[in-house]
Design a protein around this motif. Structure first.
Motif, PDB file in Angstrom:
ATOM      1  N   PRO A 125      -1.148   1.529   2.161  1.00  0.00           N
ATOM      2  CA  PRO A 125      -0.082   0.700   1.600  1.00  0.00           C
ATOM      3  C   PRO A 125      -0.445  -0.775   1.629  1.00  0.00           C
ATOM      4  N   THR A 126      -0.038  -1.491   0.619  1.00  0.00           N
ATOM      5  CA  THR A 126      -0.289  -2.928   0.574  1.00  0.00           C
ATOM      6  C   THR A 126       0.745  -3.659   1.422  1.00  0.00           C
ATOM      7  N   VAL A 127       0.438  -4.911   1.737  1.00  0.00           N
ATOM      8  CA  VAL A 127       1.388  -5.725   2.492  1.00  0.00           C
ATOM      9  C   VAL A 127       2.703  -5.837   1.731  1.00  0.00           C
ATOM     10  N   GLU A 128       2.603  -6.012   0.427  1.00  0.00           N
ATOM     11  CA  GLU A 128       3.813  -6.158  -0.386  1.00  0.00           C
ATOM     12  C   GLU A 128       4.660  -4.891  -0.364  1.00  0.00           C
ATOM     13  N   SER A 129       3.993  -3.727  -0.441  1.00  0.00           N
ATOM     14  CA  SER A 129       4.758  -2.476  -0.437  1.00  0.00           C
ATOM     15  C   SER A 129       5.392  -2.224   0.924  1.00  0.00           C
TER      16      SER A 129
END
Length: 344
Positions: free
Chosen positions: A4-8
């Motif tokens: 998962p990305t930081v944004e997600s």
């Protein structure tokens, strides 16, 4: 599977908190209003659904961190989040009790962007409202099928939390406090209830005692990291966002981890900060601002951030040991990231 990305993670964490707030609002209002009469107005004001005159309002009811952890822990053991509603209410009410008393102890007149209960209604009202919410927490959990040992766990957690707060007050009067003592205090003051939130959520989901305990360890380490992040917000956060006066901890000579690390520094900034902390008279607003800058210059903020990251790594290790469901792990990791990389 892509990581998962930081944004997600931030988006997921924010969604989980919002979902917990919505789920808690109606349940808490019903539980508190049905059990309280004399202190109902103050409780409703503190929890956000009444104004100071007892009229319906849309005030802030907090971030619902502990309920969100409780729900995610239930899902981490394969249960439905709804199974954990009584447990989530109980841990949130214990948290609210602690906030009501903390505001009185610290002399903080503002909570959630409006006057704290004691400032609006008087000290006695603040104390009694806190006592009432603590009692409602225990009654709520005892009346629900939340798993073996849940009521005892909540009672023991309340004792540990109070001991941690008492230690925090003692530290204000002590000239020397070791960082290890701070970590022990943060573990009790903040980590214990987040431990309990995860443990009760798991028990509500019919988890085995050992799995619930291990998930509690995740919450414990996360709680310490969360407390350090909160201390940093107290120094560098935006008062308009946090709802708490910036620098109030410094003005009260609180021994937070950033301050302790800065005081231990032999640098000129560390020595100047030590001189300010050794004074008996109150700091002026300008001196408090100067103290905030000194903590940064002496390396206290950087040291605190490193310790928060270490606690977060330990939380992640405990979560792995608990063997959660894929969805439960995703939710708990998203909450952990959001709570330790926050602005309010």
């Amino acid at each position: 599977m892509l990581a998962p990305t930081v944004e997600s993670m931030e988006r997921t964490g924010a969604e989980l908190l919002e979902r917990a707030r919505r789920r808690m609002r109606a349940h808490l209002e019903e539980q508190v209003s049905s059990r309280l009469s004399v202190t109902r107005r103050e409780a409703g004001y503190h929890l956000g659904w009444l104004d100071a005159d007892g009229r319906p309002a849309e005030g802030s009811a907090g971030k619902a961190v502990r309920p969100a952890l409780c729900f995610a822990a239930a899902e981490a053991v394969g249960a439905d989040a709804e199974d954990a509603v009584p447990a989530a209410m109980a841990v949130q009410l214990v948290h609210e009790f602690s906030l009501l008393h903390d505001d009185i102890i610290d002399g903080d007149r503002t909570r959630r962007h409006r006057p704290a209960v004691w400032a609006a209604f008087g000290t006695s009202a603040g104390v009694l409202c806190g006592d009432a919410l603590l009692s409602v927490a225990h009654a709520t959990l005892a009346a629900a099928p939340t798993g073996e040992g849940a009521s005892l766990a909540l009672a023991e957690t309340a004792v540990e939390l109070i001991e941690g707060e008492a230690l925090d007050v003692v530290f204000e009067r002590r000239e020397v406090v070791r960082p290890s003592e701070y970590v022990a205090m943060a573990s009790a003051k903040t980590g214990a209830l987040m431990d309990c939130a995860c443990r009760l959520g798991a028990l509500a989901g019919a988890a085995a005692p050992q799995q619930a305990k291990t998930l509690g360890g995740f919450g414990r380490h996360l709680g310490i990291a969360f407390q350090i992040a909160d201390d940093l917000l107290g120094l560098y956060g935006d008062e308009a966002v946090t709802g708490k006066p910036v620098g109030s901890d410094l003005a009260a000579r609180k021994k937070t981890l950033p301050v302790l690390a800065a005081l231990a520094s032999p640098s000129p900034a560390g020595k100047e900060l030590a001189h300010l902390y050794a004074r008996e008279d109150a700091l002026t607003a300008e001196e408090a601002d100067r103290a905030v800058r000194l903590v940064e210059e002496a390396g206290g903020a950087a040291a605190a951030r490193r310790e928060a990251e270490r606690e977060l790594l330990q939380a992640q290790a405990a979560l792995a040991d608990a063997a959660p469901t894929v969805e439960g792990r995703r939710q708990l990791m998203a909450l952990a990231h959001l709570l330790t990389h926050r602005e309010s």
